[in-house]
Design an enzyme around this catalytic site. Sequence first.
Site, PDB file in Angstrom:
ATOM      1  N   SER A 164       0.826  -1.198   0.000  1.00 45.93           N
ATOM      2  CA  SER A 164       0.000   0.000   0.000  1.00 45.93           C
ATOM      3  C   SER A 164       0.862   1.250   0.000  1.00 45.93           C
ATOM      4  O   SER A 164       1.970   1.264   0.547  1.00 45.93           O
ATOM      5  CB  SER A 164      -0.861  -0.035   1.271  1.00 45.93           C
ATOM      6  N   THR A 224       0.396   3.494   1.798  1.00 41.16           N
ATOM      7  CA  THR A 224       0.461   3.904   3.207  1.00 41.16           C
ATOM      8  C   THR A 224       1.897   3.804   3.741  1.00 41.16           C
ATOM      9  O   THR A 224       2.258   4.494   4.685  1.00 41.16           O
ATOM     10  CB  THR A 224      -0.544   3.077   4.045  1.00 41.16           C
ATOM     11  N   TYR A 263      -2.327  -1.247  10.979  1.00 43.27           N
ATOM     12  CA  TYR A 263      -2.545  -1.781   9.632  1.00 43.27           C
ATOM     13  C   TYR A 263      -1.365  -1.441   8.730  1.00 43.27           C
ATOM     14  O   TYR A 263      -0.788  -2.313   8.066  1.00 43.27           O
ATOM     15  CB  TYR A 263      -3.848  -1.227   9.021  1.00 43.27           C
ATOM     16  N   LYS A 316       1.797  -3.808   6.709  1.00 41.59           N
ATOM     17  CA  LYS A 316       2.270  -3.789   5.314  1.00 41.59           C
ATOM     18  C   LYS A 316       3.789  -3.629   5.281  1.00 41.59           C
ATOM     19  O   LYS A 316       4.473  -4.294   4.510  1.00 41.59           O
ATOM     20  CB  LYS A 316       1.588  -2.664   4.533  1.00 41.59           C
ATOM     21  N   PHE A 363      -2.287   2.681  -4.592  1.00 40.64           N
ATOM     22  CA  PHE A 363      -2.720   3.972  -4.076  1.00 40.64           C
ATOM     23  C   PHE A 363      -4.195   3.811  -3.660  1.00 40.64           C
ATOM     24  O   PHE A 363      -4.482   2.926  -2.870  1.00 40.64           O
ATOM     25  CB  PHE A 363      -2.352   5.097  -5.064  1.00 40.64           C
TER      26      PHE A 363
END
Length: 339
Positions: free
Chosen positions: A125, A127, A150, A154, A178
């Site tokens: 991600s 993120t 979370y 990742k 994204f």
Amino acid sequence: MKILVTGGTGYIGSHTVVELQNKGFEVIIVDNLSNSSIEVLDSIAKISGRKPLFEKFDLTDAVRTSEFFRLHNDIGAIIHFAAFKAVGESVEFPLMYYRNNLTSLINILQGMIDNGIGNIVFSSSCTVYGQPEVLPASENSPILKAESPYGNTKQICEEIINDTCVNASIRSILLRYFNPIGAHDSGLIGELPTGIPGNLVPYLTQTAIGKRDFLRVWGNDYVTPDGTAIRDYIHVVDLAKAHVIAVERMVNRAGKKKVEVFNLGTGNGFSVLEVIQSFERSTGVKLNYKIMERRAGDIVKVWADTTWANQELGWKAEKTLDEMTRSAWMWELALAQKK
Ligand code: NAD
Ligand code: WQD
């Protein structure tokens, strides 16, 4: 060739299964249906003409996962989608997130080593970039401290894969998505948010259809042209197609390194207000929204540098924002008809 798609009845997984089948791959899905429904298999079959093989179990179950791999050691590649993905929930229940997302991956990698399965695509991600100092974010942008458990799963999963691939005969492609939105043109598969959606587009379409009173726009005092936050929204089918290319790249040994990383976005950033305008333009439906305070933990702006994916995968996102918002609306209407 047989491809294992974990989380294949979920949102991105189901779209990817269809694209794999379109390219002639045989698909076996493993999903515990914790965030998806068994009916998705029939919907996939309606689109592609073929029902994928399916096994329902929890990938955190080491014994069951090991048994699965022993029986299916002819798998050519794995696409690992199965994970919990709600940022807010991960703050409330961090152990649930670490247990599910890390243990599943570890069990899968062990199964690959034990049975000589050599290729895995992993759902990562954007993120992992947090709020990048330099935009667009490229694959070489710094990985910042995760904002949530979370996000941390990742980052840790990427590290677990990197460490494992050093000595094992495993190759991996880490795909950093994204903001995936939209649904399949058929109106047969899409995102099935349970409870109150946290993400922008499902909340928006649920508002438009009357399930929610108004969309809360989280903040309009950011340093952006219209004051609302900017993201790189990508259509889920464009995203799904990139997975097929990633699988082909690994099985054809076309990769340049054992572990490769690609950003999957359009390369364009749109603000929350621009998404709303796109929705109204593409559907003709007026949206009720209110400006609220900023949401804790939100970054201001991020969009992808997609040069590496364009060049190396020969892949480019094709759908426009209007096509994305329209397809999300078509899916909301399709869901309403099912009830
Ligand atoms: P989803 O919840 O729709 O799909 C995930 C699927 O995995 C579900 O069907 C769920 O039942 C299954 N699952 C979860 N834990 C499992 C377990 N232990 N054993 C077996 N099955 C299990 O989510 P999605 O939006 O399709 O996301 C897929 C992947 O992409 C996830 O890894 C997610 O973190 C990642 N991702 C999603 C987004 C996004 O905005 N949707 C963005 C970046 C990355
Ligand atoms: C988008 C924009 C909100 C809801 C999350 C995860 C990220 C990735 C994608 C998995 C933001 C605004 C939202 C609403 C709003 N997932 N918004 N009203 O936060 O970019 O990313 O999903 O890896 O890890 O953090 O996506 O859809 O929640 O928000 O104004 O009701 O819409 O503030 O600017 P986000 P989102």
